[in-house]
Design a protein around this motif. Structure first.
Motif, PDB file in Angstrom:
ATOM      1  N   ALA A  90       7.622  -3.134  -1.500  1.00  0.00           N
ATOM      2  CA  ALA A  90       8.489  -3.823  -2.467  1.00  0.00           C
ATOM      3  C   ALA A  90       9.706  -4.462  -1.793  1.00  0.00           C
ATOM      4  O   ALA A  90      10.171  -5.512  -2.222  1.00  0.00           O
ATOM      5  N   GLY A  91      10.224  -3.838  -0.753  1.00  0.00           N
ATOM      6  CA  GLY A  91      11.397  -4.344  -0.050  1.00  0.00           C
ATOM      7  C   GLY A  91      11.019  -4.861   1.320  1.00  0.00           C
ATOM      8  O   GLY A  91       9.879  -4.709   1.764  1.00  0.00           O
ATOM      9  N   PRO A  92      11.975  -5.447   2.030  1.00  0.00           N
ATOM     10  CA  PRO A  92      11.694  -5.970   3.368  1.00  0.00           C
ATOM     11  C   PRO A  92      11.280  -4.874   4.357  1.00  0.00           C
ATOM     12  O   PRO A  92      11.705  -3.728   4.237  1.00  0.00           O
ATOM     13  N   ALA A 112       9.892   4.579  -0.091  1.00  0.00           N
ATOM     14  CA  ALA A 112       8.913   4.143  -1.082  1.00  0.00           C
ATOM     15  C   ALA A 112       8.895   2.621  -1.217  1.00  0.00           C
ATOM     16  O   ALA A 112       7.884   2.040  -1.601  1.00  0.00           O
ATOM     17  N   CYS A 113      10.012   1.975  -0.895  1.00  0.00           N
ATOM     18  CA  CYS A 113      10.114   0.514  -1.034  1.00  0.00           C
ATOM     19  C   CYS A 113      10.049  -0.237   0.292  1.00  0.00           C
ATOM     20  O   CYS A 113       9.617  -1.382   0.325  1.00  0.00           O
ATOM     21  N   HIS A 114      10.512   0.384   1.368  1.00  0.00           N
ATOM     22  CA  HIS A 114      10.585  -0.282   2.669  1.00  0.00           C
ATOM     23  C   HIS A 114       9.579   0.309   3.640  1.00  0.00           C
ATOM     24  O   HIS A 114       9.332   1.511   3.635  1.00  0.00           O
ATOM     25  N   ALA A 115       9.058  -0.535   4.508  1.00  0.00           N
ATOM     26  CA  ALA A 115       8.190  -0.093   5.600  1.00  0.00           C
ATOM     27  C   ALA A 115       8.993  -0.070   6.889  1.00  0.00           C
ATOM     28  O   ALA A 115       9.876  -0.901   7.096  1.00  0.00           O
ATOM     29  N   ILE A 116       8.690   0.912   7.732  1.00  0.00           N
ATOM     30  CA  ILE A 116       9.189   0.965   9.105  1.00  0.00           C
ATOM     31  C   ILE A 116       7.989   1.403   9.941  1.00  0.00           C
ATOM     32  O   ILE A 116       7.553   2.559   9.857  1.00  0.00           O
ATOM     33  N   GLY A 168      20.706  -9.186   3.999  1.00  0.00           N
ATOM     34  CA  GLY A 168      20.895  -9.758   2.665  1.00  0.00           C
ATOM     35  C   GLY A 168      20.617 -11.245   2.644  1.00  0.00           C
ATOM     36  O   GLY A 168      21.330 -11.991   1.985  1.00  0.00           O
ATOM     37  N   ALA A 169      19.576 -11.693   3.358  1.00  0.00           N
ATOM     38  CA  ALA A 169      19.202 -13.110   3.418  1.00  0.00           C
ATOM     39  C   ALA A 169      20.362 -13.976   3.914  1.00  0.00           C
ATOM     40  O   ALA A 169      20.659 -15.021   3.360  1.00  0.00           O
TER      41      ALA A 169
END
Length: 121
Positions: free
Chosen positions: A59-61, A46-50, A73-74
Motif C-alpha cells: 500500500a505504501g512506498p 503491513a503497508c511498506h516493503a523493505i 514525501g514526493a
C-alpha cells in the motif's frame, strides 16, 4: 510530484542499479536495530516493503533504500533523520490527503524507527 534527475556514466548507473535491486543493508547500531523491531511490530510493515525483511506491504512506498533518497514525501522534505521523524509522527499535517495514517509511537520509538529508516541506504 517533484524529483531529481541524476546523470551518471553507464558504469556508475549499473553500480547504482545493482545497489537498488539489493536487499536492505541494515545497520548494527543499537538504535537502528531497535527501530527495525518496532517497524516490524507496528502497522508500518503491513503497508511498506523493505526487501530482505518480513515487511512485504504494497500500500505504501517500498522503503528498502529510503535512507539514500534526497527527499521524502514526493519531494516535500529533505531526507534527514528529523524529517523522517516528522513525517512518521504526523504525515497529514505535512502533506494533507496522503494515504499514510497516523501511527501512534512514543518519542523513543519514533527516534529509533527514524534511525532505522535513515540507515537503509
Amino acid at each position: 510530484m517533484s524529483f531529481f534527475v541524476v546523470v551518471d556514466t553507464g558504469a556508475d548507473f549499473v553500480k547504482w542499479q545493482d545497489v537498488q535491486r539489493s536487499d536492505a543493508p541494515g545497520s548494527a547500531a543499537a538504535d537502528a536495530l531497535a527501530g527495525k523491531a518496532i517497524f516490524m511490530e507496528k502497522p508500518c510493515a503491513a503497508c511498506h516493503a523493505i526487501r530482505g525483511t518480513e515487511a512485504r506491504g504494497i500500500a505504501g512506498p517500498d522503503l528498502t533504500h529510503v535512507g539514500s533518497r534526497r527527499t521524502i514525501g514526493a519531494g516535500l522534505l529533505e531526507n534527514t533523520r528529523g524529517s523522517l521523524a516528522a513525517w512518521i509522527a504526523d504525515p497529514q499535517t505535512l502533506k494533507p490527503g496522503n494515504n499514510m495514517p497516523n501511527v501512534p509511537l512514543t518519542s523513543d520509538e519514533l527516534l529509533r524507527v527514524s534511525a532505522y529508516l535513515e540507515s537503509l541506504k
